[in-house]
Design a protein around this motif. Structure first.
Motif, PDB file in Angstrom:
ATOM      1  N   UNK A 115       2.184   4.250   9.709  1.00 17.72           N
ATOM      2  CA  UNK A 115       1.675   3.151  10.542  1.00 17.72           C
ATOM      3  C   UNK A 115       2.460   2.545  11.743  1.00 17.72           C
ATOM      4  N   UNK A 116       3.761   1.980  11.204  1.00 21.97           N
ATOM      5  CA  UNK A 116       4.476   1.278  12.286  1.00 21.97           C
ATOM      6  C   UNK A 116       5.659   2.614  12.262  1.00 21.97           C
ATOM      7  N   UNK A 117       5.504   3.558  11.967  1.00 21.20           N
ATOM      8  CA  UNK A 117       6.455   4.177  12.536  1.00 21.20           C
ATOM      9  C   UNK A 117       5.598   5.378  14.031  1.00 21.20           C
ATOM     10  N   UNK A 118       4.831   5.928  13.284  1.00 21.60           N
ATOM     11  CA  UNK A 118       3.633   6.059  14.186  1.00 21.60           C
ATOM     12  C   UNK A 118       3.700   5.528  15.902  1.00 21.60           C
ATOM     13  N   UNK A 140       5.859  -6.113  -0.670  1.00 20.45           N
ATOM     14  CA  UNK A 140       6.032  -4.678  -1.111  1.00 20.45           C
ATOM     15  C   UNK A 140       5.055  -3.725  -0.694  1.00 20.45           C
ATOM     16  N   UNK A 141       3.623  -3.934  -1.280  1.00 20.04           N
ATOM     17  CA  UNK A 141       2.916  -3.322  -1.130  1.00 20.04           C
ATOM     18  C   UNK A 141       2.386  -3.018  -0.151  1.00 20.04           C
ATOM     19  N   UNK A 142       1.822  -4.357   0.696  1.00 26.47           N
ATOM     20  CA  UNK A 142       1.758  -4.014   1.998  1.00 26.47           C
ATOM     21  C   UNK A 142       2.341  -3.215   2.591  1.00 26.47           C
ATOM     22  N   UNK A 143       4.248  -3.155   3.340  1.00 27.36           N
ATOM     23  CA  UNK A 143       5.385  -2.841   3.586  1.00 27.36           C
ATOM     24  C   UNK A 143       5.170  -0.955   3.547  1.00 27.36           C
ATOM     25  N   UNK A 144       4.926  -0.732   2.628  1.00 31.70           N
ATOM     26  CA  UNK A 144       4.553   0.713   1.502  1.00 31.70           C
ATOM     27  C   UNK A 144       3.575   1.179   2.728  1.00 31.70           C
ATOM     28  N   UNK A 145       1.882   0.124   2.674  1.00 35.28           N
ATOM     29  CA  UNK A 145       0.944   1.366   2.608  1.00 35.28           C
ATOM     30  C   UNK A 145       1.389   1.005   4.241  1.00 35.28           C
TER      31      UNK A 145
END
Length: 100
Positions: A50-53, A41-46
């Motif tokens: 960056x993925x969207x960019x 959950x933490x890695x996804x949120x962080x």
């Protein structure tokens, strides 16, 4: 999240005999401060911004980006690839394109 929970439950119930499965406990999987689930959950949120960019930058270069949100969408997409572009219809995928 679903895959992590499913895999952890599968390992915890003894259905998998691997070194990782033998070390896994309920606490390590779900309840500990650094559990698999909390870490995911933490890695996804962080990483999400960056993925969207990265997707936006790739689409801006004219590359077609296909976002497959679940295993069914992957199967459909693979079927469409086999059919060819004339017959394909996108179901369950979001296409991001930018071009001249």
């Amino acid at each position: 999240m679903y895959r992590i929970v499913r895999r952890s439950l599968y390992q915890l119930t003894g259905h998998e005999d691997s070194p990782q499965a033998r070390r896994l406990t309920w606490s390590k999987a779900f309840f500990h401060r650094r559990s698999l689930l909390r870490t995911a959950i933490r890695k996804y949120r962080n990483n999400r911004p960056r993925y969207a960019l990265q997707v936006a930058e790739t689409a801006d270069r004219g590359v077609q980006v296909v976002r497959l949100r679940n295993p069914r969408a992957v199967r459909r997409w693979k079927t469409e690839l086999r059919k060819g572009p004339a017959e394909s219809h996108s179901h369950g995928a979001t296409r991001h394109t930018a071009g001249p």
